[in-house]
Design a protein around this motif. Structure first.
Motif, PDB file in Angstrom:
ATOM      1  N   ASP A 109       8.147  46.559  30.349  1.00 26.44           N
ATOM      2  CA  ASP A 109       7.267  45.621  31.047  1.00 26.44           C
ATOM      3  C   ASP A 109       6.604  44.672  30.060  1.00 26.44           C
ATOM      4  O   ASP A 109       6.499  43.461  30.305  1.00 26.44           O
ATOM      5  CB  ASP A 109       6.192  46.384  31.835  1.00 26.44           C
ATOM      6  N   VAL A 110       6.139  45.217  28.938  1.00 32.66           N
ATOM      7  CA  VAL A 110       5.500  44.393  27.911  1.00 32.66           C
ATOM      8  C   VAL A 110       6.496  43.409  27.326  1.00 32.66           C
ATOM      9  O   VAL A 110       6.179  42.230  27.101  1.00 32.66           O
ATOM     10  CB  VAL A 110       4.894  45.284  26.807  1.00 32.66           C
ATOM     11  N   MET A 111       7.720  43.858  27.078  1.00 31.88           N
ATOM     12  CA  MET A 111       8.734  42.983  26.514  1.00 31.88           C
ATOM     13  C   MET A 111       9.059  41.830  27.460  1.00 31.88           C
ATOM     14  O   MET A 111       9.249  40.684  27.027  1.00 31.88           O
ATOM     15  CB  MET A 111       9.993  43.781  26.213  1.00 31.88           C
ATOM     16  N   ALA A 112       9.111  42.118  28.745  1.00 26.43           N
ATOM     17  CA  ALA A 112       9.365  41.056  29.715  1.00 26.43           C
ATOM     18  C   ALA A 112       8.246  40.019  29.672  1.00 26.43           C
ATOM     19  O   ALA A 112       8.482  38.805  29.767  1.00 26.43           O
ATOM     20  CB  ALA A 112       9.489  41.654  31.115  1.00 26.43           C
ATOM     21  N   GLU A 113       7.010  40.472  29.509  1.00 29.51           N
ATOM     22  CA  GLU A 113       5.872  39.553  29.415  1.00 29.51           C
ATOM     23  C   GLU A 113       5.963  38.700  28.150  1.00 29.51           C
ATOM     24  O   GLU A 113       5.686  37.495  28.172  1.00 29.51           O
ATOM     25  CB  GLU A 113       4.567  40.353  29.415  1.00 29.51           C
ATOM     26  N   ILE A 114       6.359  39.328  27.038  1.00 32.77           N
ATOM     27  CA  ILE A 114       6.486  38.587  25.782  1.00 32.77           C
ATOM     28  C   ILE A 114       7.485  37.449  25.927  1.00 32.77           C
ATOM     29  O   ILE A 114       7.252  36.330  25.445  1.00 32.77           O
ATOM     30  CB  ILE A 114       6.918  39.534  24.647  1.00 32.77           C
ATOM     31  N   LEU A 115       8.604  37.712  26.562  1.00 33.58           N
ATOM     32  CA  LEU A 115       9.622  36.672  26.729  1.00 33.58           C
ATOM     33  C   LEU A 115       9.076  35.486  27.513  1.00 33.58           C
ATOM     34  O   LEU A 115       9.490  34.340  27.293  1.00 33.58           O
ATOM     35  CB  LEU A 115      10.856  37.249  27.428  1.00 33.58           C
ATOM     36  N   ASP A 116       8.124  35.723  28.416  1.00 33.18           N
ATOM     37  CA  ASP A 116       7.514  34.628  29.181  1.00 33.18           C
ATOM     38  C   ASP A 116       6.720  33.682  28.278  1.00 33.18           C
ATOM     39  O   ASP A 116       6.491  32.529  28.639  1.00 33.18           O
ATOM     40  CB  ASP A 116       6.596  35.182  30.272  1.00 33.18           C
ATOM     41  N   TYR A 117       6.295  34.179  27.105  1.00 33.06           N
ATOM     42  CA  TYR A 117       5.530  33.346  26.173  1.00 33.06           C
ATOM     43  C   TYR A 117       6.438  32.489  25.285  1.00 33.06           C
ATOM     44  O   TYR A 117       5.943  31.792  24.394  1.00 33.06           O
ATOM     45  CB  TYR A 117       4.630  34.216  25.294  1.00 33.06           C
ATOM     46  N   GLN A 118       7.741  32.563  25.499  1.00 31.99           N
ATOM     47  CA  GLN A 118       8.694  31.746  24.732  1.00 31.99           C
ATOM     48  C   GLN A 118       8.572  31.976  23.227  1.00 31.99           C
ATOM     49  O   GLN A 118       8.607  31.042  22.421  1.00 31.99           O
ATOM     50  CB  GLN A 118       8.487  30.252  25.047  1.00 31.99           C
ATOM     51  N   VAL A 119       8.439  33.248  22.834  1.00 33.08           N
ATOM     52  CA  VAL A 119       8.328  33.562  21.409  1.00 33.08           C
ATOM     53  C   VAL A 119       9.647  33.286  20.705  1.00 33.08           C
ATOM     54  O   VAL A 119      10.722  33.301  21.315  1.00 33.08           O
ATOM     55  CB  VAL A 119       7.912  35.037  21.206  1.00 33.08           C
ATOM     56  N   ASP A 120       9.563  33.013  19.413  1.00 35.82           N
ATOM     57  CA  ASP A 120      10.768  32.762  18.623  1.00 35.82           C
ATOM     58  C   ASP A 120      11.419  34.055  18.138  1.00 35.82           C
ATOM     59  O   ASP A 120      12.590  34.046  17.745  1.00 35.82           O
ATOM     60  CB  ASP A 120      10.433  31.883  17.414  1.00 35.82           C
ATOM     61  N   GLY A 121      10.678  35.144  18.111  1.00 33.12           N
ATOM     62  CA  GLY A 121      11.209  36.418  17.664  1.00 33.12           C
ATOM     63  C   GLY A 121      10.244  37.530  18.021  1.00 33.12           C
ATOM     64  O   GLY A 121       9.084  37.278  18.378  1.00 33.12           O
ATOM     65  N   ILE A 122      10.723  38.764  17.910  1.00 30.95           N
ATOM     66  CA  ILE A 122       9.915  39.930  18.267  1.00 30.95           C
ATOM     67  C   ILE A 122      10.064  40.996  17.189  1.00 30.95           C
ATOM     68  O   ILE A 122      11.166  41.277  16.717  1.00 30.95           O
ATOM     69  CB  ILE A 122      10.350  40.516  19.627  1.00 30.95           C
ATOM     70  N   VAL A 123       8.935  41.578  16.796  1.00 32.38           N
ATOM     71  CA  VAL A 123       8.927  42.745  15.922  1.00 32.38           C
ATOM     72  C   VAL A 123       8.311  43.896  16.706  1.00 32.38           C
ATOM     73  O   VAL A 123       7.221  43.765  17.250  1.00 32.38           O
ATOM     74  CB  VAL A 123       8.119  42.507  14.628  1.00 32.38           C
ATOM     75  N   MET A 124       9.042  45.010  16.762  1.00 34.49           N
ATOM     76  CA  MET A 124       8.545  46.182  17.463  1.00 34.49           C
ATOM     77  C   MET A 124       8.196  47.251  16.442  1.00 34.49           C
ATOM     78  O   MET A 124       9.050  47.714  15.694  1.00 34.49           O
ATOM     79  CB  MET A 124       9.591  46.710  18.442  1.00 34.49           C
ATOM     80  N   ALA A 125       6.913  47.610  16.385  1.00 35.25           N
ATOM     81  CA  ALA A 125       6.438  48.620  15.446  1.00 35.25           C
ATOM     82  C   ALA A 125       5.996  49.860  16.207  1.00 35.25           C
ATOM     83  O   ALA A 125       5.256  49.759  17.183  1.00 35.25           O
ATOM     84  CB  ALA A 125       5.274  48.065  14.623  1.00 35.25           C
ATOM     85  N   SER A 126       6.468  51.005  15.779  1.00 40.83           N
ATOM     86  CA  SER A 126       6.132  52.294  16.408  1.00 40.83           C
ATOM     87  C   SER A 126       6.492  52.308  17.882  1.00 40.83           C
ATOM     88  O   SER A 126       5.814  52.943  18.688  1.00 40.83           O
ATOM     89  CB  SER A 126       4.639  52.626  16.239  1.00 40.83           C
ATOM     90  N   ALA A 127       7.525  51.589  18.254  1.00 42.85           N
ATOM     91  CA  ALA A 127       7.923  51.512  19.665  1.00 42.85           C
ATOM     92  C   ALA A 127       9.443  51.476  19.768  1.00 42.85           C
ATOM     93  O   ALA A 127      10.134  50.999  18.871  1.00 42.85           O
ATOM     94  CB  ALA A 127       7.322  50.263  20.311  1.00 42.85           C
ATOM     95  N   ALA A 128       9.936  51.982  20.894  1.00 37.34           N
ATOM     96  CA  ALA A 128      11.374  51.957  21.177  1.00 37.34           C
ATOM     97  C   ALA A 128      11.621  51.034  22.360  1.00 37.34           C
ATOM     98  O   ALA A 128      10.708  50.671  23.090  1.00 37.34           O
ATOM     99  CB  ALA A 128      11.880  53.371  21.481  1.00 37.34           C
ATOM    100  N   MET A 129      12.869  50.623  22.543  1.00 36.90           N
ATOM    101  CA  MET A 129      13.205  49.737  23.648  1.00 36.90           C
ATOM    102  C   MET A 129      14.478  50.217  24.322  1.00 36.90           C
ATOM    103  O   MET A 129      15.295  50.912  23.716  1.00 36.90           O
ATOM    104  CB  MET A 129      13.369  48.295  23.151  1.00 36.90           C
TER     105      MET A 129
END
Length: 348
Positions: A109-129
């Motif tokens: 759910d959080v990742m879907a929200e991040i994509l709405d912000y049109q980010v150029d990249g994503i770093v996931m720390a202490s998290a799985a996807m």
């Protein structure tokens, strides 16, 4: 209400073109020092601030990196994330932090929200996807780098310490100290760090023909680690481990407090304790913890380099699996090895 100052007005005041003003406020753009000084002086005088969001809409680049964090209890993460944020900002990127729980559904759910912000990249720390959300990121052209986690998902870069080698070093050190009843306190079972550290530890024991004496789960949380310590050590002396490897320092501190202050046992005379991470409190006199070091600076450097490669050269940047070896840092929480094996004080 005062009218908003535009880049055109700044250009007129500075005596330059409007495109020159745009270049001054675009990270990485080429502009002479003389022109930059004139533009910034005019902007300050007029009270001009560039509209970052508008520029992002035109360029298609937000220069924002989404940073997903699920676990800040461990001292390792605030320090590492500060280094990561500073390194990304030095490359001209802004960091947008999102908190998530360890559950896969919440993170998706959080990742879907991040994509709405049109980010150029994503770093996931202490998290799985999940593989589904990984596919969505790839379809959207948004690169993802896992920091201190790894997953078997095609196209995803991960940067970790060499957790298997680290677990093996902990086992070899405790064996060299003559321990016979060696236990393990596990972290969250869904984490690759937990899986790999335990695998390396068990392999190190097995190499000497030793099996794990006892195991408890601390779930990377203080209360659970305390309960694990009670389950392992609040027993008859013959059933009590004489050494324990704890999957991270955060839990090791909790385990040590229970051993000493609840059960009245001595460290390392009665029980040796080894952790993983080498966070700052590990060196405090109160803990003096022998531990495997995660080399945060190198991990951050590899993470940023990989992410920039995926952003700047998406057609040629290949996914990476980076595992950085770290030393065993020997302090006073574990019995020192005998003459058969010697470890330097710096952990090499």
């Amino acid at each position: 209400m005062k009218d908003k100052i535009t880049s055109f007005q700044v250009a007129q005041r500075a005596g330059v073109s409007q495109s020159a003003v745009s270049r001054v406020f675009t990270p990485g753009a080429s502009v002479s020092k003389k022109t930059e000084a004139k533009v910034r002086a005019a902007a300050t005088e007029l009270g001009y601030r560039p509209n970052v969001l508008a520029r992002a809409m035109v360029s298609g680049k937000s220069r924002i990196i989404g940073l997903v964090v699920a676990y800040l209890d461990n001292h390792f993460y605030p320090e590492a994330l500060e280094k990561l944020s500073n390194a990304l900002q030095a490359r001209g990127y802004h960091v947008l932090v999102f908190m998530a729980s360890q559950t896969a559904g919440n993170i998706d759910d959080v990742m879907a929200e991040i994509l709405d912000y049109q980010v150029d990249g994503i770093v996931m720390a202490s998290a799985a996807m999940s593989s589904d959300i990984a596919s969505r990121c790839q379809q959207a052209g948004v690169p993802v780098v896992l920091f201190n986690r790894s997953q078997d998902i095609d196209g995803i870069t991960s940067v970790t310490s060499d957790n298997i080698a680290g677990g093996r070093k902990a086992a070899e050190f405790l064996l060299a100290g003559g321990h016979e009843r060696i236990a393990y306190v596990a972290g969250w079972e869904g984490a690759s760090t937990q899986r790999d550290r335990e695998a390396g530890f068990r392999a190190g024991l097995a190499g000497a023909g030793v099996v794990l004496f006892a195991r408890a789960v601390g779930d990377y949380r203080t209360a659970e680690a305390q309960a694990a310590a009670r389950a392992l050590f609040d027993v008859a002396p013959a059933m009590r481990p004489d050494a324990v490897f704890v999957a991270n320092d955060h839990m090791a501190f909790a385990v040590m407090d229970v051993i000493r202050f609840e059960l009245g046992l001595r460290i390392p005379e009665d029980v040796s304790v080894v952790g993983y991470d080498d966070v700052p409190p590990a060196a405090w006199a109160a803990y003096n913890l022998t531990t495997v070091r995660q080399r945060a600076n190198l991990m951050v450097e590899e993470t940023v380099d990989a992410l920039m490669a995926h952003i700047e050269t998406p057609d040629t940047a290949a996914p990476r699996r980076v595992a950085i070896d770290g030393p065993l840092v020997v302090r006073g929480s574990a019995r020192m090895p005998g003459a058969r094996v010697q470890f330097d004080k710096d952990g090499t």
